[in-house]
Design a protein around this motif. Sequence first.
Motif, PDB file in Angstrom:
ATOM      1  N   GLY A 125       0.820  -1.206   0.000  1.00  0.00           N
ATOM      2  CA  GLY A 125       0.000   0.000   0.000  1.00  0.00           C
ATOM      3  C   GLY A 125       0.851   1.251   0.000  1.00  0.00           C
ATOM      4  O   GLY A 125       1.560   1.526   0.972  1.00  0.00           O
ATOM      5  N   SER A 126       0.793   2.011  -1.082  1.00  0.00           N
ATOM      6  CA  SER A 126       1.584   3.241  -1.193  1.00  0.00           C
ATOM      7  C   SER A 126       0.693   4.467  -1.196  1.00  0.00           C
ATOM      8  O   SER A 126       0.889   5.407  -1.979  1.00  0.00           O
ATOM      9  N   GLY A 127      -0.295   4.467  -0.302  1.00  0.00           N
ATOM     10  CA  GLY A 127      -1.094   5.658  -0.068  1.00  0.00           C
ATOM     11  C   GLY A 127      -0.340   6.575   0.879  1.00  0.00           C
ATOM     12  O   GLY A 127       0.890   6.473   1.020  1.00  0.00           O
ATOM     13  N   MET A 128      -1.052   7.455   1.561  1.00  0.00           N
ATOM     14  CA  MET A 128      -0.385   8.430   2.425  1.00  0.00           C
ATOM     15  C   MET A 128       0.468   7.763   3.503  1.00  0.00           C
ATOM     16  O   MET A 128       1.657   8.075   3.664  1.00  0.00           O
ATOM     17  N   ASP A 149       1.753  -1.594  -4.762  1.00  0.00           N
ATOM     18  CA  ASP A 149       0.468  -0.899  -4.883  1.00  0.00           C
ATOM     19  C   ASP A 149      -0.198  -1.282  -6.201  1.00  0.00           C
ATOM     20  O   ASP A 149       0.448  -1.843  -7.100  1.00  0.00           O
ATOM     21  N   LYS A 151      -1.658   1.076  -8.110  1.00  0.00           N
ATOM     22  CA  LYS A 151      -1.612   2.235  -8.992  1.00  0.00           C
ATOM     23  C   LYS A 151      -0.170   2.581  -9.361  1.00  0.00           C
ATOM     24  O   LYS A 151       0.648   2.868  -8.482  1.00  0.00           O
ATOM     25  N   ARG A 154       1.345   5.826  -7.908  1.00  0.00           N
ATOM     26  CA  ARG A 154       1.746   5.743  -6.502  1.00  0.00           C
ATOM     27  C   ARG A 154       3.110   5.075  -6.364  1.00  0.00           C
ATOM     28  O   ARG A 154       3.929   5.490  -5.527  1.00  0.00           O
ATOM     29  N   VAL A 193      -2.887  -1.228   4.230  1.00  0.00           N
ATOM     30  CA  VAL A 193      -4.195  -1.251   3.575  1.00  0.00           C
ATOM     31  C   VAL A 193      -5.252  -1.804   4.524  1.00  0.00           C
ATOM     32  O   VAL A 193      -6.183  -1.109   4.922  1.00  0.00           O
ATOM     33  N   SER A 198      -4.279  -7.858   1.095  1.00  0.00           N
ATOM     34  CA  SER A 198      -3.055  -7.118   1.453  1.00  0.00           C
ATOM     35  C   SER A 198      -2.346  -7.758   2.639  1.00  0.00           C
ATOM     36  O   SER A 198      -1.112  -7.828   2.673  1.00  0.00           O
TER      37      SER A 198
END
Length: 261
Positions: A125-128, A149, A151, A154, A193, A198
Amino acid sequence: MLKRILKDSWKVLGLGLFLTYLLTSGVNIALASTPVADNEWTESCSNTRVEVIGAGMVGNNPVTLTIDDYANVDKIVVQVMARGGSTQPDKVTFTQAAMVEPVAVALHAVSVTPIAVNDTAVVIGSGMIGLFLIQALRIAGCGKIIAVDVKPERLQLAKQLGADFGIPVDDDLIAKVKKSTNGRGADIGFDAVGIESSVTAAINCVHRGATVTLIGNLAASVNLPLQKVVTQQIRLQGSCAVCGEYPAVLDMIERGKINVD
């Protein structure tokens, strides 16, 4: 029931009036939902059920408001960050300071995870939170960091912020992680995530005896690859919110160690 509603309404009204007073007094307020120790927010949080909104000082004194809560939480404490005070350095803008809480979440996850110098880490997970994790892991001394990730954009940003590899989520994910770690698997894994796929990916990406820290919790419950966890003695570690990392985060933002822009 009516009595309970009235009681809770007074709590909300009191909190609102308190925050309004602080705002009109020129105080900068940082809000966050954070578990902390009952009588000392910088101590260990592992055995408490306390919700905190915000963190900081006015001058040299903490400003707190304690009220009862009805949702299995002992209390809510409102702590305030002073405008221009010691907890918000002059070089940290208000916009940057608004990112303190998510950075602290990442830093807390790193702090509860056993990390050795030059360890290889995989971040699902490469979100915030994931992007801040990558930066915190680099500071902690990880030698190789793998971002995962769905996306591509990202993953590109993750590499700009310190990841050595950006691997998309597909059928070859585990094989690609193994290839980037010389067939061994990562030393530590992080799931930012919080869904079944995940969590499973994080577990499958690490080697025997590794630690996987779970941060995301989008799903209330998930199925685990229990046989792998047991037979390979993989340690699962939860990480919840923050526990006193705000001052360190502000210092790192001021010194440019963490990029929040």
